[in-house]
Design an enzyme around this catalytic site. Structure first.
Site, PDB file in Angstrom:
ATOM      1  N   GLU A   1       6.864 -95.473  -4.123  1.00 59.88           N
ATOM      2  CA  GLU A   1       6.677 -94.885  -2.794  1.00 59.88           C
ATOM      3  C   GLU A   1       5.213 -94.918  -2.379  1.00 59.88           C
ATOM      4  OE1 GLU A   1      10.124 -91.653  -3.818  1.00 59.88           O
ATOM      5  OE2 GLU A   1       8.315 -90.951  -2.819  1.00 59.88           O
TER       6      GLU A   1
ATOM      7  N   CYS B   1      -1.389 -92.445   0.463  1.00 58.48           N
ATOM      8  CA  CYS B   1      -1.148 -91.990  -0.901  1.00 58.48           C
ATOM      9  C   CYS B   1      -0.375 -93.092  -1.616  1.00 58.48           C
ATOM     10  CB  CYS B   1      -0.341 -90.688  -0.874  1.00 58.48           C
ATOM     11  SG  CYS B   1       0.129 -90.097  -2.510  1.00 58.48           S
TER      12      CYS B   1
ATOM     13  N   CYS C   1       6.933 -92.364 -14.629  1.00 62.70           N
ATOM     14  CA  CYS C   1       5.799 -91.729 -15.298  1.00 62.70           C
ATOM     15  C   CYS C   1       6.289 -91.212 -16.635  1.00 62.70           C
ATOM     16  CB  CYS C   1       5.291 -90.559 -14.457  1.00 62.70           C
ATOM     17  SG  CYS C   1       3.849 -89.736 -15.170  1.00 62.70           S
TER      18      CYS C   1
ATOM     19  N   CYS D   1       6.287 -83.960 -16.586  1.00 63.26           N
ATOM     20  CA  CYS D   1       6.114 -82.617 -16.021  1.00 63.26           C
ATOM     21  C   CYS D   1       7.464 -82.141 -15.469  1.00 63.26           C
ATOM     22  CB  CYS D   1       5.054 -82.628 -14.928  1.00 63.26           C
ATOM     23  SG  CYS D   1       3.472 -83.270 -15.514  1.00 63.26           S
TER      24      CYS D   1
ATOM     25  N   CYS E   1       8.554 -82.298 -11.578  1.00 61.79           N
ATOM     26  CA  CYS E   1       8.223 -83.521 -10.840  1.00 61.79           C
ATOM     27  C   CYS E   1       9.366 -84.530 -10.861  1.00 61.79           C
ATOM     28  CB  CYS E   1       6.962 -84.132 -11.452  1.00 61.79           C
ATOM     29  SG  CYS E   1       6.500 -85.726 -10.729  1.00 61.79           S
TER      30      CYS E   1
ATOM     31  N   GLY F   1       3.433 -91.723 -10.750  1.00 62.05           N
ATOM     32  CA  GLY F   1       2.718 -92.238 -11.916  1.00 62.05           C
ATOM     33  C   GLY F   1       1.458 -91.478 -12.257  1.00 62.05           C
ATOM     34  N   GLU F   2       0.977 -91.713 -13.473  1.00 63.10           N
ATOM     35  CA  GLU F   2      -0.258 -91.088 -13.945  1.00 63.10           C
ATOM     36  C   GLU F   2      -1.337 -92.189 -13.989  1.00 63.10           C
ATOM     37  OE1 GLU F   2      -1.793 -88.113 -14.777  1.00 63.10           O
ATOM     38  OE2 GLU F   2      -3.384 -89.560 -15.133  1.00 63.10           O
TER      39      GLU F   2
ATOM     40  N   SER G   1      -5.941 -88.486  -8.864  1.00 59.46           N
ATOM     41  CA  SER G   1      -5.415 -87.245  -9.433  1.00 59.46           C
ATOM     42  C   SER G   1      -4.852 -87.504 -10.824  1.00 59.46           C
ATOM     43  CB  SER G   1      -4.304 -86.705  -8.518  1.00 59.46           C
ATOM     44  OG  SER G   1      -3.651 -85.608  -9.128  1.00 59.46           O
TER      45      SER G   1
ATOM     46  N   SER H   1      -4.561 -81.825 -11.990  1.00 54.77           N
ATOM     47  CA  SER H   1      -3.355 -81.011 -11.820  1.00 54.77           C
ATOM     48  C   SER H   1      -3.378 -79.901 -12.850  1.00 54.77           C
ATOM     49  CB  SER H   1      -2.113 -81.883 -12.017  1.00 54.77           C
ATOM     50  OG  SER H   1      -2.046 -82.851 -10.999  1.00 54.77           O
ATOM     51  N   LEU H   2      -3.600 -78.677 -12.391  1.00 54.76           N
ATOM     52  CA  LEU H   2      -3.760 -77.551 -13.319  1.00 54.76           C
ATOM     53  C   LEU H   2      -2.428 -76.798 -13.481  1.00 54.76           C
ATOM     54  CD1 LEU H   2      -6.021 -76.217 -14.987  1.00 54.76           C
ATOM     55  CD2 LEU H   2      -6.377 -74.649 -13.079  1.00 54.76           C
ATOM     56  N   HIS H   3      -1.981 -76.175 -12.424  1.00 55.22           N
ATOM     57  CA  HIS H   3      -0.641 -75.573 -12.308  1.00 55.22           C
ATOM     58  C   HIS H   3      -0.333 -74.402 -13.239  1.00 55.22           C
ATOM     59  CE1 HIS H   3      -0.098 -78.966  -9.769  1.00 55.22           C
ATOM     60  NE2 HIS H   3       0.303 -79.820 -10.675  1.00 55.22           N
TER      61      HIS H   3
ATOM     62  N   ASN I   1       7.471 -78.827  -3.719  1.00 60.52           N
ATOM     63  CA  ASN I   1       8.566 -79.520  -3.046  1.00 60.52           C
ATOM     64  C   ASN I   1       9.805 -79.395  -3.909  1.00 60.52           C
ATOM     65  OD1 ASN I   1       7.762 -80.881  -0.588  1.00 60.52           O
ATOM     66  ND2 ASN I   1       6.320 -81.996  -1.879  1.00 60.52           N
TER      67      ASN I   1
ATOM     68  N   CYS J   1       7.780 -86.276  -3.564  1.00 63.18           N
ATOM     69  CA  CYS J   1       7.349 -87.597  -4.009  1.00 63.18           C
ATOM     70  C   CYS J   1       8.134 -88.025  -5.244  1.00 63.18           C
ATOM     71  CB  CYS J   1       5.857 -87.569  -4.330  1.00 63.18           C
ATOM     72  SG  CYS J   1       5.264 -89.195  -4.739  1.00 63.18           S
TER      73      CYS J   1
HETATM   74  N1  SAH Z   1       0.189 -88.005 -12.177  1.00 63.54           N
HETATM   75  C1  SAH Z   1      -0.899 -87.494 -11.426  1.00 63.54           C
HETATM   76  C2  SAH Z   1      -0.876 -87.942  -9.980  1.00 63.54           C
HETATM   77  C3  SAH Z   1       0.462 -87.978  -9.299  1.00 63.54           C
HETATM   78  S1  SAH Z   1       1.281 -86.442  -9.049  1.00 63.54           S
HETATM   79  C4  SAH Z   1      -0.949 -85.991 -11.530  1.00 63.54           C
HETATM   80  O1  SAH Z   1      -0.012 -85.401 -12.061  1.00 63.54           O
HETATM   81  O2  SAH Z   1      -1.937 -85.420 -11.101  1.00 63.54           O
HETATM   82  C5  SAH Z   1       0.344 -85.752  -7.675  1.00 63.54           C
HETATM   83  C6  SAH Z   1       0.417 -84.249  -7.568  1.00 63.54           C
HETATM   84  O3  SAH Z   1       1.723 -83.816  -7.152  1.00 63.54           O
HETATM   85  C7  SAH Z   1       0.151 -83.542  -8.892  1.00 63.54           C
HETATM   86  O4  SAH Z   1      -0.705 -82.451  -8.692  1.00 63.54           O
HETATM   87  C8  SAH Z   1       1.536 -83.079  -9.285  1.00 63.54           C
HETATM   88  O5  SAH Z   1       1.472 -82.016 -10.171  1.00 63.54           O
HETATM   89  C9  SAH Z   1       2.121 -82.721  -7.947  1.00 63.54           C
HETATM   90  N2  SAH Z   1       3.584 -82.594  -7.934  1.00 63.54           N
HETATM   91  C10 SAH Z   1       4.493 -83.220  -8.699  1.00 63.54           C
HETATM   92  N3  SAH Z   1       5.750 -82.814  -8.374  1.00 63.54           N
HETATM   93  C11 SAH Z   1       5.614 -81.914  -7.383  1.00 63.54           C
HETATM   94  C12 SAH Z   1       6.542 -81.135  -6.611  1.00 63.54           C
HETATM   95  N4  SAH Z   1       7.852 -81.205  -6.821  1.00 63.54           N
HETATM   96  N5  SAH Z   1       6.047 -80.324  -5.664  1.00 63.54           N
HETATM   97  C13 SAH Z   1       4.714 -80.249  -5.434  1.00 63.54           C
HETATM   98  N6  SAH Z   1       3.801 -80.956  -6.117  1.00 63.54           N
HETATM   99  C14 SAH Z   1       4.240 -81.770  -7.092  1.00 63.54           C
HETATM  100 FE1  SF4 Z   2       3.627 -87.811 -13.950  1.00 67.96          FE
HETATM  101 FE2  SF4 Z   2       1.977 -86.495 -12.294  1.00 67.96          FE
HETATM  102 FE3  SF4 Z   2       4.669 -86.228 -12.097  1.00 67.96          FE
HETATM  103 FE4  SF4 Z   2       3.371 -85.173 -14.171  1.00 67.96          FE
HETATM  104  S1  SF4 Z   2       3.136 -84.590 -12.016  1.00 67.96           S
HETATM  105  S2  SF4 Z   2       5.301 -86.355 -14.271  1.00 67.96           S
HETATM  106  S3  SF4 Z   2       1.794 -86.682 -14.540  1.00 67.96           S
HETATM  107  S4  SF4 Z   2       3.479 -88.056 -11.740  1.00 67.96           S
END
Ligand code: SAH
Ligand code: SF4
Length: 341
Positions: free
Chosen positions: A90, A103, A110, A114, A117, A157-158, A189, A212-214, A288, A331
């Protein structure tokens, strides 16, 4: 070989190896950077040049836009793009006051896993090449008839798990003979691959870094993001300090608010304590909803409370504006749903 993978210097080398004039390489590189890959439309480039390239297996190909959704609210465009071997990712186009941002995805799938995601739900299919990252930008410019001024590597992806392609991509975007995009207009990111963060700080000190801290404890972060088991919080924050000491660039921490998981007062207090004094900015992101996952977004009020409290501690924070809410499959979901068809 797809010439989207090459910098202008590499294309020059390749073309002079084939006995072609170097300035022809610059012409071709320029046309491609404008999204033109059809030799017939490359004004000023003789057909014999493109023929010679093709005979030697060098060509220019963009990803194919197989689906496209446009938000009626704000003009956000989300595209499903297909690569030469059929893998899909995407790419999202967004309009901001300061310009147009894209973006892009760095991998198909990936492997970081996580739990909230959609991108990682089926693991990693494969990493993208530099040309496939660059191609997403050219293809979405063609699709929207707009030019982009900012790039974020925050799609599927990462990126730090695909470091070589990421670096090549950054150099292609920055190439003065093509897009000539300032490194300062690009953001990468990561979920926190420490060795790569160190390398990135040395290789690309001008590119913006987002982490990405979370979560604010190892226990909670490991439960959300398995990568934390290999690279725990304390080490990650140390790596970020090394990065800011070296680059003097402000890092963005992304904090996605998940109801009942990371959004109570105690989390807020710990977050402020962890980040106090760091050269950083916090981006609070509404979760999301992902089909098949039970996680719910934090409340809008919570996001504002987090923002105000962080600011009281001297930590700049923003709540991410939701773009394309009407087309907002999280995403990674467009790709998943296309797999299931
Ligand atoms: N893999 C990298 C970059 C892609 S993800 C990373 O994890 O940083 C981009 C951002 O979207 C990250 O901060 C990720 O944690 C966040 N993300 C993933 N799934 C999400 C969701 N369902 N809702 C909101 N943010 C999300
Ligand atoms: Fe991969 Fe980023 Fe999604 Fe984590 S948040 S699964 S690192 S794309």
């Amino acid at each position: 070989m797809n010439l989207l993978n090459l910098t202008s210097e590499e294309l020059r080398t390749e073309m002079s190896r084939l006995g072609l004039e170097k300035y022809r390489a610059d012409q071709v590189f320029k046309w491609v950077s404008k999204g033109v890959t059809d030799p017939g439309r490359m004004g000023g480039v003789p057909a014999r040049v493109m023929d010679a390239l093709r005979e030697n297996g060098v060509y220019a190909a963009l990803p194919k836009v197989v689906r496209s959704q446009t938000s009626e609210h704000d003009g956000t465009v989300k595209c499903l793009m297909e690569m030469e071997d059929g893998v899909r990712v995407e790419t999202v186009f967004m309009k901001y006051k300061y310009g147009n941002s894209v973006c892009i995805s760095s991998q198909a799938g990936c492997r970081m896993g996580c739990v909230f995601c959609a991108s990682g739900m089926n693991g990693l299919e494969r990493s993208l090449t530099a040309g496939e990252m660059y191609g997403q930008i050219l293809a979405i410019e063609n699709e929207t008839n707009e030019k982009i001024s900012h790039v974020v590597v925050m799609g599927i992806g990462e990126p730090m798990d695909n470091y070589e392609s990421l670096s090549a991509f950054l150099n292609i975007m920055n190439d003065p003979k093509g897009k000539n995009l300032s490194m300062r207009n690009i953001t990468v990111s990561t979920s926190g691959l420490i060795p790569k963060i160190d390398r990135f700080g040395s290789d690309f000190p001008q590119v913006n870094l987002a982490i990405s801290l979370h979560a604010v404890t190892d226990e909670e972060r490991s439960a959300l993001m398995p990568v934390n088991k290999a690279y725990p919080l304390k080490d990650l924050l140390e790596a970020v300090r090394r990065y800011t000491d070296k680059t003097h660039r402000r890092v963005t921490f992304e904090y996605t608010l998940i109801r009942g998981v990371n959004d109570d007062d105690e989390h807020l207090r710990k977050l402020a304590a962890l980040l106090k004094g760091m050269l950083c900015h916090v981006n609070l992101i509404p979760l999301n909803k992902v089909r098949g996952k039970e996680y719910e977004p934090g409340r809008e009020r919570t996001a504002q409370e987090f923002r105000e409290e962080l600011e009281k501690h001297g930590i700049p924070a923003t709540v991410r504006r939701e773009l394309g809410s009407d087309i907002d499959a999280a995403c990674g979901q467009l790709r998943l749903s296309s797999d299931n068809k």
